[in-house]
Design a protein around this motif. Structure first.
Motif, mmCIF file in Angstrom:
data_model
loop_
_atom_site.group_PDB
_atom_site.id
_atom_site.type_symbol
_atom_site.label_atom_id
_atom_site.label_comp_id
_atom_site.label_asym_id
_atom_site.label_seq_id
_atom_site.Cartn_x
_atom_site.Cartn_y
_atom_site.Cartn_z
ATOM 1 N N ILE A 1 5.355 -15.197 -62.316
ATOM 2 C CA ILE A 1 4.574 -16.568 -62.626
ATOM 3 C C ILE A 1 3.470 -16.240 -63.743
ATOM 4 C CG2 ILE A 1 2.942 -18.236 -61.485
ATOM 5 C CD1 ILE A 1 3.931 -17.539 -58.835
ATOM 6 N N LEU A 2 3.767 -17.272 -64.836
ATOM 7 C CA LEU A 2 2.753 -17.154 -65.796
ATOM 8 C C LEU A 2 2.198 -18.356 -66.231
ATOM 9 C CD1 LEU A 2 4.254 -14.138 -68.085
ATOM 10 C CD2 LEU A 2 2.128 -14.233 -66.455
ATOM 11 N N GLY A 3 1.078 -18.804 -65.950
ATOM 12 C CA GLY A 3 0.290 -19.751 -66.629
ATOM 13 C C GLY A 3 0.462 -21.367 -66.221
ATOM 14 N N ARG A 4 1.541 -21.634 -65.755
ATOM 15 C CA ARG A 4 1.809 -23.132 -65.636
ATOM 16 C C ARG A 4 2.420 -23.284 -64.184
ATOM 17 N NH1 ARG A 4 -1.078 -22.883 -68.981
ATOM 18 N NH2 ARG A 4 -1.195 -23.862 -71.314
ATOM 19 N N VAL A 5 2.123 -24.373 -63.488
ATOM 20 C CA VAL A 5 2.964 -24.600 -62.098
ATOM 21 C C VAL A 5 2.663 -26.231 -62.039
ATOM 22 C CG1 VAL A 5 2.494 -22.500 -61.028
ATOM 23 C CG2 VAL A 5 0.697 -24.180 -60.582
ATOM 24 N N ALA A 6 3.560 -26.749 -61.218
ATOM 25 C CA ALA A 6 3.478 -28.149 -60.969
ATOM 26 C C ALA A 6 3.684 -27.925 -59.127
ATOM 27 C CB ALA A 6 4.514 -28.892 -61.483
ATOM 28 N N LEU A 7 2.787 -28.772 -58.768
ATOM 29 C CA LEU A 7 2.418 -28.595 -57.112
ATOM 30 C C LEU A 7 2.472 -30.086 -56.469
ATOM 31 C CD1 LEU A 7 -0.351 -25.849 -57.322
ATOM 32 C CD2 LEU A 7 2.147 -25.268 -56.863
ATOM 33 N N CYS B 1 8.084 -16.235 -66.496
ATOM 34 C CA CYS B 1 8.461 -15.560 -67.747
ATOM 35 C C CYS B 1 9.322 -14.244 -67.210
ATOM 36 C CB CYS B 1 7.567 -15.170 -68.600
ATOM 37 S SG CYS B 1 7.095 -16.508 -69.286
ATOM 38 N N SER B 2 10.335 -13.630 -67.929
ATOM 39 C CA SER B 2 10.856 -12.489 -67.651
ATOM 40 C C SER B 2 9.853 -11.482 -68.433
ATOM 41 C CB SER B 2 12.336 -12.383 -68.300
ATOM 42 O OG SER B 2 12.886 -11.096 -68.077
ATOM 43 N N VAL C 1 -0.898 -27.854 -62.893
ATOM 44 C CA VAL C 1 -2.053 -26.731 -63.181
ATOM 45 C C VAL C 1 -1.941 -26.079 -64.315
ATOM 46 C CG1 VAL C 1 -3.341 -25.020 -62.011
ATOM 47 C CG2 VAL C 1 -2.160 -26.566 -60.686
ATOM 48 N N LEU C 2 -2.762 -26.173 -65.044
ATOM 49 C CA LEU C 2 -2.512 -25.250 -66.347
ATOM 50 C C LEU C 2 -3.722 -23.956 -66.356
ATOM 51 C CD1 LEU C 2 -1.871 -28.494 -67.115
ATOM 52 C CD2 LEU C 2 -1.912 -27.514 -69.664
ATOM 53 N N TYR C 3 -3.127 -23.061 -66.191
ATOM 54 C CA TYR C 3 -4.227 -21.838 -66.104
ATOM 55 C C TYR C 3 -5.289 -21.837 -67.189
ATOM 56 C CZ TYR C 3 -1.352 -20.063 -62.209
ATOM 57 O OH TYR C 3 -0.582 -19.845 -60.993
ATOM 58 N N GLY C 4 -6.385 -22.130 -67.228
ATOM 59 C CA GLY C 4 -7.171 -22.398 -68.393
ATOM 60 C C GLY C 4 -7.450 -21.417 -69.455
ATOM 61 N N ASP C 5 -7.079 -20.048 -69.213
ATOM 62 C CA ASP C 5 -6.931 -19.200 -70.120
ATOM 63 C C ASP C 5 -5.615 -18.806 -70.701
ATOM 64 O OD1 ASP C 5 -6.029 -17.799 -68.096
ATOM 65 O OD2 ASP C 5 -7.465 -16.181 -68.294
ATOM 66 N N ARG D 1 3.409 -17.630 -75.073
ATOM 67 C CA ARG D 1 2.374 -17.734 -74.118
ATOM 68 C C ARG D 1 1.298 -16.698 -74.835
ATOM 69 N NH1 ARG D 1 1.120 -13.859 -70.205
ATOM 70 N NH2 ARG D 1 -0.831 -14.400 -69.047
ATOM 71 N N TYR D 2 -0.040 -17.050 -74.913
ATOM 72 C CA TYR D 2 -1.067 -16.433 -75.242
ATOM 73 C C TYR D 2 -2.067 -16.281 -74.016
ATOM 74 C CZ TYR D 2 0.859 -17.186 -80.149
ATOM 75 O OH TYR D 2 1.801 -17.202 -81.076
ATOM 76 N N ASP D 3 -2.374 -14.975 -73.839
ATOM 77 C CA ASP D 3 -3.357 -14.704 -72.765
ATOM 78 C C ASP D 3 -4.756 -14.660 -73.242
ATOM 79 O OD1 ASP D 3 -4.962 -13.936 -70.819
ATOM 80 O OD2 ASP D 3 -3.936 -12.133 -70.072
ATOM 81 N N MET D 4 -5.500 -15.859 -73.414
ATOM 82 C CA MET D 4 -6.531 -15.629 -73.907
ATOM 83 C C MET D 4 -7.764 -15.210 -73.267
ATOM 84 S SD MET D 4 -6.554 -17.300 -77.054
ATOM 85 C CE MET D 4 -7.933 -17.854 -77.459
ATOM 86 N N GLY D 5 -7.590 -14.878 -72.080
ATOM 87 C CA GLY D 5 -8.249 -13.994 -71.054
ATOM 88 C C GLY D 5 -8.353 -12.625 -71.352
ATOM 89 N N SER D 6 -7.366 -12.098 -72.363
ATOM 90 C CA SER D 6 -7.336 -10.561 -72.820
ATOM 91 C C SER D 6 -7.782 -10.538 -74.276
ATOM 92 C CB SER D 6 -5.905 -10.230 -72.346
ATOM 93 O OG SER D 6 -4.988 -10.478 -73.316
#
Ligand code: UTP
Length: 292
Positions: free
Chosen positions: A205-211, A160-161, A128-132, A254-259
Motif C-alpha cells: 500500500i502506497l499513498g492512496r486509499v478509498a475507504l 505498487c509493486s 484518503v490522500l497520505y499528506g506526504d 509517487r514521490y515520498d515527500m517525507g523522505s
C-alpha cells in the motif's frame, strides 16, 4: 452506489525522517520548485471530482492553512504592480476547493488521524490522500481509485509493486484473485514482513486509499500499537479479512515527500518540466553530470 465526493488528507505527522526542517516547516508544505506539495494533493483531489477536502493538521502546521487563505497584502501589491498573472494564480489557489482543517491534538498515528475525520465524512465513502505522498499521473491516482470503488463497491487500496528489500518497510497484500487488469481481491495483508515466508506479495500500500465509512467502527476497535499509534493498516487488514478489499495497482509516479530522497527526486523531475526553468536547469544538470 454513492460517488466519492470527500477526501481526507492526514498531515499531522511529526515528519521525523525530514528533521531538522520539519521542526519548523511542515513536510506537507515543502516546495516542489515553487509550489507546496500540498497544492499537488488538493489539485489531484479536485481533478478527481472531489470538492470537499479535510486536512488533518497539528501544532506547527499553520503554514498549510495560510497557503490556501486569501492574502490581502499580496493582492494589493500585485494589483498596484499590475502583476495580473500572479494575482490570478493566487485567487485560483484560494478557490480550488472547500478546504476544511481539523487538528489532531497528538500524533497518534495515521489511523487516529483518519478517525478524527469521522464527523466530516459521515456515512459516505471517502478518499484518503497520505499528506506526504505526491503523485504525478496522467489520470489522477485518486480518480483511478474512485473509479474502482464505483465498480466494486468495496474499499480500495492503492498499491505498487516494490522490491524485496522495500516490502519490509510497507504492508504486503494477499492478492486472492485477479478481478481485472491491475485489480485484485484482497483478503489479508501483513505489515512490514521481515522474511519471504512472512510476506504475501510484493504489492504494498502506497499513498492512496478509498475507504468505506465502516472503517471508523473498525478503527474504534483496533488496538494502539507500538509507539502508542493507531495504525490505519491494522484497521484495513481487519476490513480485508471480514469483507475483502480491492488492491489496485495504480498508474503514476509517487514521490515520498517525507523522505529526503523523495523530496529531491520530485524537485529535479518537476523542475525539468517547469516552463520558467526547464531549459536552464537541463543545461545545468548536463554540465553537473560531467563532474560526477
Ligand atoms: P507517515 O508515517 O509518513 O508520517 O504518515 P510521519 O509519522 O510524520 O513520518 P516520520 O516517520 O516521522 O517521518 C503518512 C501521513 O500521515 C500523516 C503524516 O503527516 C503523513 O502526511 N500522519 C501521520 C498524521 O496525520 N497523523 C499521525 O499521527 C501520523
Amino acid at each position: 452506489m454513492k460517488k466519492i465526493t470527500k477526501a481526507v488528507i492526514p498531515a499531522a505527522g511529526l515528519g521525523t525522517r525530514m528533521l531538522p526542517i520539519s521542526r519548523t516547516v511542515p513536510k506537507e508544505i515543502l516546495p516542489i520548485v515553487d509550489r507546496p506539495s500540498m497544492e499537488y494533493l488538493i489539485r489531484e483531489a479536485v481533478d478527481s471530482g472531489i470538492k470537499d477536502i479535510l486536512i488533518i493538521t497539528g501544532r506547527n502546521k499553520e503554514a498549510i492553512e495560510n497557503y490556501f487563505d486569501y492574502s490581502i497584502e499580496y493582492k494589493d501589491i500585485l494589483q498596484a504592480k499590475n502583476k495580473r498573472k500572479e494575482l490570478a494564480e493566487m485567487e485560483e489557489v484560494c478557490s480550488l476547493a472547500n478546504i476544511y482543517f481539523l487538528r489532531q491534538k497528538e500524533a497518534k498515528g495515521l489511523g487516529h488521524a483518519v478517525l478524527c475525520a469521522e464527523k466530516f465524512v459521515g456515512d459516505e465513502p471517502f478518499a484518503v490522500l497520505y499528506g506526504d505522498d505526491v503523485m504525478v499521473a496522467e489520470k489522477p491516482v485518486t480518480k483511478q481509485l474512485c473509479d474502482v470503488y464505483e465498480k466494486y463497491g468495496k474499499a480500495v487500496v492503492g498499491v505498487c509493486s516494490v522490491s524485496d528489500e522495500d516490502v519490509k518497510r510497507y504492508c504486503s497484500m494477499k492478492t486472492e484473485k485477479q478481478l481485472a487488469d491491475r485489480t485484485y481481491l484482497t483478503t489479508d495483508m501483513v505489515e512490514k514482513p521481515q522474511t519471504d515466508a512472512e510476506k504475501f506479495s510484493n504489492l504494498a500500500i502506497l499513498g492512496r486509499v478509498a475507504l468505506t465509512p465502516d472503517i471508523f467502527d473498525v478503527l474504534k476497535h483496533t488496538e494502539y500499537g507500538k509507539g502508542g499509534e493507531l495504525q490505519l493498516t491494522d484497521a484495513m487488514k481487519q476490513l480485508a479479512r471480514t469483507k475483502g478489499v480491492i488492491s489496485y495497482e495504480y498508474e503514476g509516479k509517487r514521490y515520498d515527500m517525507g523522505s529526503k530522497l523523495g523530496f529531491l527526486q520530485a524537485n529535479v523531475e518537476e523542475a525539468l518540466k517547469h516552463p520558467d526553468v526547464k531549459d536552464d536547469f537541463r543545461k545545468y544538470l548536463i554540465e553537473l553530470s560531467k563532474t560526477l
